[in-house]
Design a protein around this motif. Structure first.
Motif, PDB file in Angstrom:
ATOM      1  N   PHE A  40      34.606  34.008  55.271  1.00 44.29           N
ATOM      2  CA  PHE A  40      35.493  34.030  54.106  1.00 44.29           C
ATOM      3  C   PHE A  40      36.358  32.768  54.073  1.00 44.29           C
ATOM      4  O   PHE A  40      36.529  32.148  53.029  1.00 44.29           O
ATOM      5  N   LYS A  41      36.874  32.404  55.227  1.00 42.55           N
ATOM      6  CA  LYS A  41      37.755  31.242  55.301  1.00 42.55           C
ATOM      7  C   LYS A  41      37.020  29.972  54.860  1.00 42.55           C
ATOM      8  O   LYS A  41      37.534  29.176  54.074  1.00 42.55           O
ATOM      9  N   LYS A  42      35.811  29.809  55.342  1.00 38.42           N
ATOM     10  CA  LYS A  42      35.059  28.589  55.043  1.00 38.42           C
ATOM     11  C   LYS A  42      34.562  28.535  53.613  1.00 38.42           C
ATOM     12  O   LYS A  42      34.396  27.463  53.041  1.00 38.42           O
ATOM     13  N   ASN A  43      34.244  29.702  53.038  1.00 37.44           N
ATOM     14  CA  ASN A  43      33.504  29.701  51.777  1.00 37.44           C
ATOM     15  C   ASN A  43      34.230  30.294  50.580  1.00 37.44           C
ATOM     16  O   ASN A  43      33.779  30.107  49.455  1.00 37.44           O
ATOM     17  N   CYS A  44      35.282  31.023  50.794  1.00 32.25           N
ATOM     18  CA  CYS A  44      35.870  31.810  49.705  1.00 32.25           C
ATOM     19  C   CYS A  44      37.356  31.571  49.503  1.00 32.25           C
ATOM     20  O   CYS A  44      37.844  31.590  48.373  1.00 32.25           O
ATOM     21  N   VAL A  45      38.072  31.370  50.596  1.00 33.21           N
ATOM     22  CA  VAL A  45      39.541  31.387  50.525  1.00 33.21           C
ATOM     23  C   VAL A  45      40.098  30.266  49.646  1.00 33.21           C
ATOM     24  O   VAL A  45      41.116  30.459  48.991  1.00 33.21           O
ATOM     25  N   ARG A  46      39.414  29.145  49.553  1.00 33.46           N
ATOM     26  CA  ARG A  46      40.002  28.068  48.756  1.00 33.46           C
ATOM     27  C   ARG A  46      40.219  28.489  47.314  1.00 33.46           C
ATOM     28  O   ARG A  46      41.103  27.980  46.648  1.00 33.46           O
ATOM     29  N   CYS A  47      39.441  29.418  46.803  1.00 30.36           N
ATOM     30  CA  CYS A  47      39.692  29.969  45.462  1.00 30.36           C
ATOM     31  C   CYS A  47      40.431  31.304  45.542  1.00 30.36           C
ATOM     32  O   CYS A  47      41.373  31.540  44.796  1.00 30.36           O
ATOM     33  N   HIS A  48      39.974  32.172  46.436  1.00 30.77           N
ATOM     34  CA  HIS A  48      40.490  33.542  46.474  1.00 30.77           C
ATOM     35  C   HIS A  48      41.755  33.658  47.307  1.00 30.77           C
ATOM     36  O   HIS A  48      41.787  34.355  48.327  1.00 30.77           O
ATOM     37  N   THR A  49      42.800  32.970  46.869  1.00 34.56           N
ATOM     38  CA  THR A  49      44.097  33.044  47.538  1.00 34.56           C
ATOM     39  C   THR A  49      45.172  32.722  46.514  1.00 34.56           C
ATOM     40  O   THR A  49      44.855  32.483  45.346  1.00 34.56           O
ATOM     41  N   GLY A  50      46.416  32.757  46.951  1.00 35.33           N
ATOM     42  CA  GLY A  50      47.521  32.377  46.075  1.00 35.33           C
ATOM     43  C   GLY A  50      47.965  33.518  45.175  1.00 35.33           C
ATOM     44  O   GLY A  50      47.442  34.620  45.240  1.00 35.33           O
ATOM     45  N   LYS A  52      47.685  33.994  41.937  1.00 25.59           N
ATOM     46  CA  LYS A  52      46.784  34.437  40.861  1.00 25.59           C
ATOM     47  C   LYS A  52      45.332  34.150  41.218  1.00 25.59           C
ATOM     48  O   LYS A  52      44.671  33.338  40.586  1.00 25.59           O
ATOM     49  N   PRO A  53      44.789  34.834  42.220  1.00 28.48           N
ATOM     50  CA  PRO A  53      43.394  34.581  42.624  1.00 28.48           C
ATOM     51  C   PRO A  53      42.441  35.120  41.558  1.00 28.48           C
ATOM     52  O   PRO A  53      42.821  36.018  40.794  1.00 28.48           O
ATOM     53  N   PRO A  54      41.210  34.612  41.492  1.00 28.92           N
ATOM     54  CA  PRO A  54      40.249  35.102  40.506  1.00 28.92           C
ATOM     55  C   PRO A  54      40.048  36.613  40.629  1.00 28.92           C
ATOM     56  O   PRO A  54      39.813  37.118  41.736  1.00 28.92           O
ATOM     57  N   LYS A  55      40.176  37.321  39.518  1.00 34.51           N
ATOM     58  CA  LYS A  55      40.025  38.792  39.459  1.00 34.51           C
ATOM     59  C   LYS A  55      40.978  39.499  40.423  1.00 34.51           C
ATOM     60  O   LYS A  55      40.721  40.634  40.853  1.00 34.51           O
ATOM     61  N   GLY A  56      42.058  38.830  40.779  1.00 33.05           N
ATOM     62  CA  GLY A  56      43.030  39.447  41.690  1.00 33.05           C
ATOM     63  C   GLY A  56      42.531  39.595  43.117  1.00 33.05           C
ATOM     64  O   GLY A  56      43.149  40.275  43.931  1.00 33.05           O
ATOM     65  N   LEU A  57      41.403  38.957  43.417  1.00 32.87           N
ATOM     66  CA  LEU A  57      40.753  39.155  44.720  1.00 32.87           C
ATOM     67  C   LEU A  57      41.185  38.095  45.734  1.00 32.87           C
ATOM     68  O   LEU A  57      40.844  36.922  45.611  1.00 32.87           O
ATOM     69  N   ARG A  58      41.951  38.543  46.751  1.00 32.95           N
ATOM     70  CA  ARG A  58      42.364  37.656  47.846  1.00 32.95           C
ATOM     71  C   ARG A  58      41.471  37.919  49.046  1.00 32.95           C
ATOM     72  O   ARG A  58      41.330  39.070  49.448  1.00 32.95           O
ATOM     73  N   LEU A  59      40.914  36.858  49.590  1.00 30.58           N
ATOM     74  CA  LEU A  59      40.039  37.019  50.755  1.00 30.58           C
ATOM     75  C   LEU A  59      40.636  36.361  51.999  1.00 30.58           C
ATOM     76  O   LEU A  59      39.922  35.913  52.875  1.00 30.58           O
ATOM     77  N   ILE A  60      41.970  36.358  52.050  1.00 32.10           N
ATOM     78  CA  ILE A  60      42.655  35.868  53.252  1.00 32.10           C
ATOM     79  C   ILE A  60      42.697  37.009  54.275  1.00 32.10           C
ATOM     80  O   ILE A  60      42.633  38.173  53.888  1.00 32.10           O
ATOM     81  N   PRO A  61      42.769  36.665  55.592  1.00 35.51           N
ATOM     82  CA  PRO A  61      42.610  37.684  56.635  1.00 35.51           C
ATOM     83  C   PRO A  61      43.404  38.968  56.410  1.00 35.51           C
ATOM     84  O   PRO A  61      42.851  40.060  56.507  1.00 35.51           O
ATOM     85  N   GLY A  62      44.670  38.892  56.078  1.00 35.30           N
ATOM     86  CA  GLY A  62      45.489  40.100  55.952  1.00 35.30           C
ATOM     87  C   GLY A  62      45.164  40.960  54.742  1.00 35.30           C
ATOM     88  O   GLY A  62      45.671  42.069  54.617  1.00 35.30           O
TER      89      GLY A  62
END
Ligand code: HEC
Length: 128
Positions: A40-50, A52-62
């Motif tokens: 997730f960290k390598k491939n997803c987190v750069r978008c899915h964080t912050g 207002k992530p896309p579709k509300g989906l956060r893929l950060i560890p917590g």
């Protein structure tokens, strides 16, 4: 000496029982495996964080544990990760780039490596 051995056996037995009773993913994200977090960290987190992530989906560890059995925003009839029916997980459909998804496959541009895909597949299958 003998008594202590018996104690050890009893304790080991207890540990085994409690491990068997606690399904993966039900412990507030403490037990998401490191190799999964890495994908997730390598491939997803750069978008899915912050905020207002896309579709509300956060893929950060917590936040990953919160996604298990949560409905997809894009296809609300499906769960993002379905621990009862792993194959129905919307996230799997997205990363497998299946034609029946709404929106784009994930990650949008370059597909996951076969190895990274397998890490996520094995983890989701193992939640059942
Ligand atoms: C370049 C930015 C970007 C990256 C990288 C990215 N995503 Fe996304 N993701 C989006 C956008 C934008 C959307 C919403 C639009 C769409 O689905 O096409 C989305 C939507 C999703 C959805 C749908 C959420 C829902 O509730 O329905 C899932 C699941 C998803 N992404 C998983 C992933 C995973 C897993 C990765 C990494 C393997 C990943 N994404 C990498 C931008 C990204």
């Amino acid at each position: 000496m003998k008594k202590r051995n018996l104690m050890t056996i009893a304790l080991l037995g207890l540990a085994g029982v409690s491990a068997a009773l606690s399904p993966a993913g039900s412990q507030g994200g403490q037990d998401i495996p490191a190799n999964v977090l890495n994908v997730f960290k390598k491939n997803c987190v750069r978008c899915h964080t912050g905020p207002k992530p896309p579709k509300g989906l956060r893929l950060i560890p917590g936040k990953i544990a919160a996604v298990i059995d949560a409905p997809s925003a894009e296809v609300p009839s499906l769960k993002i990760i379905d621990s009862n029916d792993p194959e129905a997980s919307y996230l799997l459909k997205k990363i497998r780039r299946q034609p029946d998804i709404a929106g784009k496959p994930m990650p949008p541009r370059k597909a996951l490596t076969a190895e990274a895909l397998q890490v996520i597949e094995a983890w989701i299958e193992g939640l059942k």
